[in-house]
Design an enzyme around this catalytic site. Structure first.
Site, short mmCIF file in Angstrom:
data_model
loop_
_atom_site.label_atom_id
_atom_site.label_comp_id
_atom_site.label_asym_id
_atom_site.label_seq_id
_atom_site.Cartn_x
_atom_site.Cartn_y
_atom_site.Cartn_z
N GLU A 81 0.84 -1.20 0.00
CA GLU A 81 0.00 0.00 0.00
C GLU A 81 0.87 1.25 0.00
OE1 GLU A 81 -3.35 1.86 3.10
OE2 GLU A 81 -2.12 0.14 3.66
N ILE A 83 1.38 5.12 1.08
CA ILE A 83 0.92 6.05 2.12
C ILE A 83 1.45 7.44 1.80
CG2 ILE A 83 0.81 6.53 4.59
CD1 ILE A 83 -0.41 3.82 3.74
N ASP A 180 14.57 -2.38 12.47
CA ASP A 180 15.40 -1.42 11.72
C ASP A 180 14.79 -0.04 11.91
OD1 ASP A 180 17.30 -0.30 10.10
OD2 ASP A 180 16.53 -1.10 8.23
#
Length: 274
Positions: A81, A83, A180
């Site tokens: 997706e 964003i 991370d």
């Protein structure tokens, strides 16, 4: 490469990809014929795609921090997706959500996400995840020694840290880590919320995620940490343990980039023993 991104995205989503804009490296923003936008990422290593896809799904599962949905993946391509970027606003929500993510836990220290590969990646560096009984064993054998051995750094200072890990860090249950968590992987969206991207998830000590946030900076960090501690208080002395937990990302950066990161890693090892 944009043509490859269009072809892969069309095949994986089942919707014609009409345009691709390179965001950096082998990462593309791709527009679909239905008007939707997705992000397509190419990895040369097969295990890297699966590791990232399963990491995204694992940290999304508790529903406490926004995470881009995995649309599809193949051996070399991951489609997620898209964003829209915005400005950082809701630092408190991020801090509370990160605490709840860590509280969601992991089966063991060194545990990979469910159905994820043991041979994973952090950025462009290999990262191995193998469940072990304790955090000191995990951190020494999977997060310090393998990376020091790939550099020209002297082993002695790091060996001294590894030998004292049991005494240096309070015992806690395995946390579900992003893995991370530098500032670039905290993506602030148009609604002001922080979304987590590019994870290298595994079971670990939660202070490692927080130390990485502090190493490379994060907008409104004091507010993030304050809200975090309201939900999941940190053990006394956590600030003094930051250099110890920063050893892992500093060693990864030494392997990848060399330069001043080597001296920073040595300084962190010495600071961890004070």
């Amino acid at each position: 490469m944009s043509s490859a991104a269009l072809e892969a995205t069309s095949e994986l989503t089942g919707v014609e990809a009409t345009s691709a804009h390179r965001l950096g490296g082998s990462v593309y923003e791709v527009e679909l014929a239905d008007g939707d936008l997705v992000v397509a990422k190419r990895h040369s290593q097969v295990s890297a795609v699966l590791a990232e896809a399963k990491s995204l799904e694992w940290i999304a599962e508790p529903g406490v921090v926004p995470v881009p949905a995995v649309r599809a993946h193949s051996e070399h391509w991951l489609v997620i997706e898209q964003i829209e970027p915005g400005q950082p606003v809701d630092a408190e929500a991020f801090g509370r959500g990160l605490a709840q993510l860590h509280l969601a836990g992991a089966p063991a220290f060194g545990a990979a996400p469910p159905d994820g590969p043991a041979d994973a990646w952090i950025g462009l560096a290999p990262m191995f995840n193998q469940p072990v009984p304790s955090w000191p064993e995990f951190y020494a054998t999977q997060r310090i020694e393998p990376y020091v051995r790939r550099t020209t750094l002297p082993w002695a200072p790091f060996e001294a840290v590894c030998s004292r890990l049991v005494d240096l860090v309070p015992e806690e249950p395995p946390a579900r880590l992003h893995g991370d968590l530098w500032s670039g992987n905290v993506h602030w969206a148009t609604d002001g919320r922080a979304w987590l991207i590019d994870p290298a998830s595994h079971g670990g000590h939660r202070e490692t995620d927080l130390a990485m946030l502090q190493l490379f900076g994060c907008p409104m960090l004091d507010r993030v940490l304050g809200a975090y501690r309201e939900v999941y208080p940190l053990a006394p002395g956590w600030r003094s343990r930051v250099p110890l937990h920063q050893l892992f990302p500093l060693l990864v950066h030494t392997v990848l980039f060399g330069g001043g990161y080597a001296s920073q890693a040595l300084s962190a090892a010495r600071a961890a023993l004070r």
